[in-house]
Design an enzyme around this catalytic site. Sequence first.
Site, PDB file in Angstrom:
ATOM      1  N   THR A 110       0.717  -1.248   0.048  1.00  0.00           N
ATOM      2  CA  THR A 110       0.026  -0.120   0.004  1.00  0.00           C
ATOM      3  C   THR A 110       0.787   1.413  -0.108  1.00  0.00           C
ATOM      4  O   THR A 110       1.982   1.280   0.556  1.00  0.00           O
ATOM      5  CB  THR A 110      -0.853   0.057   1.206  1.00  0.00           C
ATOM      6  OG1 THR A 110      -0.201  -0.045   2.536  1.00  0.00           O
ATOM      7  CG2 THR A 110      -1.829  -1.124   1.206  1.00  0.00           C
ATOM      8  N   GLY A 111       0.519   2.429  -0.692  1.00  0.00           N
ATOM      9  CA  GLY A 111       1.077   3.518  -0.643  1.00  0.00           C
ATOM     10  C   GLY A 111       2.322   3.376  -1.457  1.00  0.00           C
ATOM     11  O   GLY A 111       3.567   3.778  -0.851  1.00  0.00           O
ATOM     12  N   GLY A 112       2.115   2.860  -2.584  1.00  0.00           N
ATOM     13  CA  GLY A 112       3.249   2.356  -3.478  1.00  0.00           C
ATOM     14  C   GLY A 112       3.858   3.370  -4.709  1.00  0.00           C
ATOM     15  O   GLY A 112       4.402   2.836  -5.513  1.00  0.00           O
ATOM     16  N   THR A 113       3.172   4.589  -4.717  1.00  0.00           N
ATOM     17  CA  THR A 113       3.296   5.457  -5.846  1.00  0.00           C
ATOM     18  C   THR A 113       4.646   6.271  -5.499  1.00  0.00           C
ATOM     19  O   THR A 113       5.263   6.852  -6.416  1.00  0.00           O
ATOM     20  CB  THR A 113       2.281   6.345  -5.699  1.00  0.00           C
ATOM     21  OG1 THR A 113       1.911   7.252  -4.713  1.00  0.00           O
ATOM     22  CG2 THR A 113       0.972   5.667  -6.201  1.00  0.00           C
ATOM     23  N   TYR A 170       1.417  11.445  15.359  1.00  0.00           N
ATOM     24  CA  TYR A 170       1.918  10.600  14.309  1.00  0.00           C
ATOM     25  C   TYR A 170       2.691   9.583  15.133  1.00  0.00           C
ATOM     26  O   TYR A 170       2.633   8.319  15.008  1.00  0.00           O
ATOM     27  CB  TYR A 170       3.001  11.430  13.330  1.00  0.00           C
ATOM     28  CG  TYR A 170       3.839  10.359  12.621  1.00  0.00           C
ATOM     29  CD1 TYR A 170       3.208   9.893  11.626  1.00  0.00           C
ATOM     30  CD2 TYR A 170       5.181  10.130  12.893  1.00  0.00           C
ATOM     31  CE1 TYR A 170       3.827   8.944  10.452  1.00  0.00           C
ATOM     32  CE2 TYR A 170       5.758   9.442  12.003  1.00  0.00           C
ATOM     33  CZ  TYR A 170       5.140   8.658  10.952  1.00  0.00           C
ATOM     34  OH  TYR A 170       5.848   7.979  10.079  1.00  0.00           O
ATOM     35  N   GLY A 182       8.443   7.168  -2.630  1.00  0.00           N
ATOM     36  CA  GLY A 182       9.071   7.193  -1.415  1.00  0.00           C
ATOM     37  C   GLY A 182       9.335   5.730  -1.219  1.00  0.00           C
ATOM     38  O   GLY A 182       9.728   5.026  -2.188  1.00  0.00           O
ATOM     39  N   GLY A 215       7.306   3.282  -0.356  1.00  0.00           N
ATOM     40  CA  GLY A 215       6.733   2.192  -0.936  1.00  0.00           C
ATOM     41  C   GLY A 215       7.168   1.833  -2.372  1.00  0.00           C
ATOM     42  O   GLY A 215       7.121   0.645  -2.918  1.00  0.00           O
ATOM     43  N   SER A 223       7.563   3.690  12.402  1.00  0.00           N
ATOM     44  CA  SER A 223       8.634   4.885  12.207  1.00  0.00           C
ATOM     45  C   SER A 223       9.383   4.941  13.665  1.00  0.00           C
ATOM     46  O   SER A 223       8.801   4.386  14.642  1.00  0.00           O
ATOM     47  CB  SER A 223       7.554   6.284  12.249  1.00  0.00           C
ATOM     48  OG  SER A 223       8.476   7.261  12.273  1.00  0.00           O
TER      49      SER A 223
END
Length: 242
Positions: free
Chosen positions: A12-15, A149, A17, A19, A136
């Site tokens: 997920t979030g592979g577009t 966060y 950075g 990912g 993180s």
Amino acid sequence: MGKLLGKVAVITGGTAGIGLAVAKLFVAEGAYVFITGRRQRELDDAVREIGDNVCGIQGDVANLVDLDRLYKTVEARGRVDIIVANAGLGEFVPLEAVTEEHFDKIFNINVKGALFTVQKALPLLNDGGSIILIGSVASAKGTPAFAVYGASKAAVRNFVRGWTVELQDRHIRSNVLSPGPIATPLSAAAPQDKIAEMTSTIPMGRLGEPEEVAKAALFLASDDSSFITGIELFVDGGRAQI
């Protein structure tokens, strides 16, 4: 021979950075990857950049309907071996300025999104598979105006503690990969004084690169880590270790 030859991964979030770097490396090591992203144009760009053995599926991990659609697409291809719950969001907001909207946005993506990304994958996840949650250093290192966060990533860490026991009969390994400050589009868009402040506390004296995190993800996804589960692996230049 690639370390992930014949494996199927959902990232997920592979577009961009981390990912995107993980997706590229997994494909280079023989995997077929499904990547998600909220914006179709960026998703299309990432698919072109990765090249072969990739499918991009638009969606928001905080939206359960989108996750159901993701896994219907994945199921049409077959089973899954690796889940990388990478999609996440961070914002610098001082305590006195935190709003309910800010809290909900961070926790919906970072916590709710990670939980249901994994839960909805379970019927398709092969026994002996690997779950990797992107945590993180903020879960272990206090940073002014970044506490919401950090708390969301601390929740992610605890998911893995529970799942390590809960999924042991299926021999599914669950681990957290926790980067320190990394040179990504998100960090480039953050207040640069905050980034400089964090960088000054990194013993290695620099931001990490997405490719360095991807190499650690490959380790946790592959048989190289076959006796490793329940851990938090820091890729942080030593920031949380001192």
